[in-house]
Design an enzyme around this catalytic site. Structure first.
Site, PDB file in Angstrom:
ATOM      1  N   GLU A 359       2.283   9.491  -0.374  1.00 49.75           N
ATOM      2  CA  GLU A 359       3.609  10.435  -0.371  1.00 49.75           C
ATOM      3  C   GLU A 359       3.290  11.885  -1.080  1.00 49.75           C
ATOM      4  O   GLU A 359       3.710  12.765  -0.573  1.00 49.75           O
ATOM      5  CB  GLU A 359       4.611   9.763  -0.659  1.00 49.75           C
ATOM      6  CG  GLU A 359       6.110  10.295  -0.142  1.00 49.75           C
ATOM      7  CD  GLU A 359       7.213   9.415  -0.472  1.00 49.75           C
ATOM      8  OE1 GLU A 359       7.676   9.398  -1.536  1.00 49.75           O
ATOM      9  OE2 GLU A 359       7.549   8.733   0.787  1.00 49.75           O
ATOM     10  N   HIS A 390     -12.055 -12.650  -2.236  1.00 58.55           N
ATOM     11  CA  HIS A 390     -11.962 -13.647  -1.213  1.00 58.55           C
ATOM     12  C   HIS A 390     -11.304 -13.131   0.031  1.00 58.55           C
ATOM     13  O   HIS A 390     -10.819 -14.180   0.860  1.00 58.55           O
ATOM     14  CB  HIS A 390     -11.581 -14.925  -1.764  1.00 58.55           C
ATOM     15  CG  HIS A 390     -12.302 -15.914  -2.693  1.00 58.55           C
ATOM     16  ND1 HIS A 390     -13.338 -16.613  -2.395  1.00 58.55           N
ATOM     17  CD2 HIS A 390     -12.357 -15.590  -4.086  1.00 58.55           C
ATOM     18  CE1 HIS A 390     -13.850 -16.820  -3.650  1.00 58.55           C
ATOM     19  NE2 HIS A 390     -13.272 -16.224  -4.402  1.00 58.55           N
ATOM     20  N   LYS A 505      12.794   9.120  10.711  1.00 59.88           N
ATOM     21  CA  LYS A 505      13.923   9.140  10.407  1.00 59.88           C
ATOM     22  C   LYS A 505      14.853   9.757  11.532  1.00 59.88           C
ATOM     23  O   LYS A 505      15.898   9.128  12.250  1.00 59.88           O
ATOM     24  CB  LYS A 505      14.456   9.728   9.039  1.00 59.88           C
ATOM     25  CG  LYS A 505      13.708   8.795   8.189  1.00 59.88           C
ATOM     26  CD  LYS A 505      14.452   9.525   6.672  1.00 59.88           C
ATOM     27  CE  LYS A 505      13.754   8.743   5.475  1.00 59.88           C
ATOM     28  NZ  LYS A 505      14.268   9.227   4.132  1.00 59.88           N
TER      29      LYS A 505
END
Length: 542
Positions: A359, A390, A505
């Site tokens: 960000e 793994h 948004k």
């Protein structure tokens, strides 16, 4: 101070340096500079590692030589990165697009000397907030502030998203051992199943809800607040009897007409992803672990802040890490970076740094609005070792290469009985894997069978802290904050704004209006600009 940066070169010196760094990278892409060769050079570890008490960064396995490192340090000088960092800590405007300072370091400042910003003593203001946090938490722990039923609060839930919870969650998990005073849970996601999991895990009569939003308008946080308030009322509990807010002074969350148990202030000069050491982290962590633990965490942050401000560039841990990140991304062409802590209690470090870094540095323009020569930043991800081994380490060793921060903790938090397996304890096994992975990535292994051949020459850094005490976790957090900020200054971007999160948004608001109209009138026909959106909304409302 010059606005110059590697991605926004405004003078010939930086352009010339960029050419030299490009050539240095080409020189290192030769067999004579394979990490096998570099690691054999006398003094390699001592020349390519930096430490302070409790914190060591070993970058001897990075694909760097002294020439490349010296050139990178020139980039710091030309961009005035350390000068800008010092100016940041003194309250100068370093976020020009929003005309704001960035004073997260002042949240852990000590002493009585004032730090003035717009005629306000920032340090005094934040110390007052901390004093209020300490007093409130003590009253909660003593049972003087209790639930509506008269029972002591035993749990707290943070309602917040992004920087309003990620850093706090990382620190809580890193420090939460058997001595914790209250359990701390998090409700960030607007997904109703996140809410369902939380209410299944709590005692409704003894849970304190902490609402964190600077503006008190963040859509997801307000939706979750409404959901929680509706549920509490349905359970016969008044929300105001079980709620506190952390918000900006004068916001809707600081409204006397909407009372809560208490409000604590956030400040415009501390961005969400840098806010762990403010009330955003201070209140939840103090409730869960004790105010003294939070203060010790701040002490650790301050130790690293002081190191960054006072150490010489060649001994500066965060600055060197920023330069290495730039080297790997811009000049070596690596597409991502992983953060692999070999400590399960550091499991949430990677998500926190992911937001902090991506960000802050995911930008395509300079602070003055000029288009960068290429987009800044890289992909950050991670998972604790040995789980990661793994999961995606097949790609790590034989797929497309990328650098890794391996993080080791010398002493584990658990001090009880430890069994021995193959002659070693679990903690020793953990360290064996950490060292083996870093070594295998660097050295590789030749085989006549191509499927079993490992080219090696894959870079990594080993970062070690002594233990998981609050001071060391504070140093680790502050290290990644400072590294991110310094990298932004060197690249020539603003590490404090985040306009990239806004467009989605706005578009969500348009779609939300369509949904609301359908909820009010079932016969309403969706009228989104996108036919695809109309299709999915029809599907959702069937």
């Amino acid at each position: 101070m010059s606005p110059a940066g590697l991605l926004y070169p405004d003078d010939s010196s930086i352009k010339n340096l960029h050419a030299k760094l490009t050539q240095a990278a080409q020189d290192l892409n030769t067999p004579d500079h394979h990490l096998r060769k570099l690691l054999d050079r006398p003094g390699r570890f001592f020349d390519f590692s930096i430490g302070i008490d409790g914190f060591l960064m070993d970058f001897s396995r990075q694909r760097l030589d002294k020439n490349a490192l010296a050139l990178l340090r020139e980039a710091q000088v030309l961009s005035s990165a350390l000068e800008k960092f010092r100016a940041m800590t003194q309250g100068e405007i370093v976020n020009p697009t929003e005309n704001r300072a960035a004073l997260h370091t002042a949240a852990r400042g000590s002493g009585t000397s004032p730090l003035l910003f717009k005629e306000i003593d920032v340090k005094q203001q934040m110390q007052q907030v901390n004093k209020k946090i300490g007093q409130f938490c003590q009253s909660v722990h003593d049972g003087k502030i209790c639930s509506a039923s008269g029972k002591p609060f035993t749990q707290a839930v943070v309602i917040g998203i992004g920087g309003s919870y990620l850093g706090c969650e990382f620190v809580y998990q890193a420090l939460a051992d058997s001595d914790r005073i209250m359990d701390l849970l998090f409700l960030p996601n607007v997904d109703i199943d996140n809410f369902a999991r939380v209410i299944e895990a709590i005692d409704k009569e003894t849970t304190l809800w902490i609402v964190i939003s600077k503006s008190y308008t963040t859509t997801e946080t307000m939706a979750n607040l409404n959901q929680v308030s509706t549920w509490l009322k349905d359970q016969g509990i008044r929300p105001e009897d079980h709620m506190v807010t952390i918000t900006a002074k004068g916001s809707p969350g600081d409204d006397p007409d909407t009372p809560v148990l208490e409000s604590f202030y956030m400040f415009d000069f501390i961005g969400g992803r840098y806010s762990v050491s403010s009330a955003v982290g201070g209140l939840p962590l103090s409730l869960a672990l004790g105010y003294d633990v939070f203060q010790r965490f701040l002490d650790g942050c301050r130790i690293m802040d002081t190191h960054v401000l006072e150490s010489l560039p060649e001994n500066n841990i965060a600055l060197t890490a920023a330069l290495i990140s730039i080297w790997n991304t811009l000049y070596m062409g690596y597409p991502a970076q992983a953060i692999i802590p070999y400590a399960s209690r550091l499991a949430r470090l990677s998500p926190h740094v992911q937001q902090l870094y991506m960000e802050s540095l995911g930008k395509s323009v300079s602070p003055e609005g000029q288009i960068l020569s290429q987009p800044a930043g890289t992909i950050i991800f991670g998972e604790p070792g040995t789980n990661a081994q793994h999961s995606f380490f097949q790609l790590v060793h034989q797929g497309r290469a990328f650098p890794i921060d391996f993080i080791g903790v010398k002493s584990p938090g658990y001090s009880g009985l430890q069994a021995m397996s193959k002659g070693v304890s679990n903690h020793q096994e953990l360290w064996a894997n950490l060292l083996a992975q870093a070594g295998a990535l660097a050295l590789g292994r030749s085989s006549e069978d191509p499927a079993r051949n490992f080219d090696g020459n894959r870079p990594s850094t080993i970062i070690t802290i002594d233990n998981l005490k609050p001071e060391n976790v504070g140093m680790l957090l502050s290290f990644y904050e400072a590294r991110t900020v310094l990298e932004g200054f060197i690249l020539g971007v603003n590490p404090f704004d985040q306009f990239g999160v806004e467009l989605g948004k706005v578009m969500a608001g348009d779609i939300r209006k369509e949904m609301a109209a359908k909820n009010q009138d079932p016969s309403y026909t969706f009228a989104c600009k996108s036919q695809t959106d109309n299709f999915y909304l029809d599907l959702l409302f069937r």
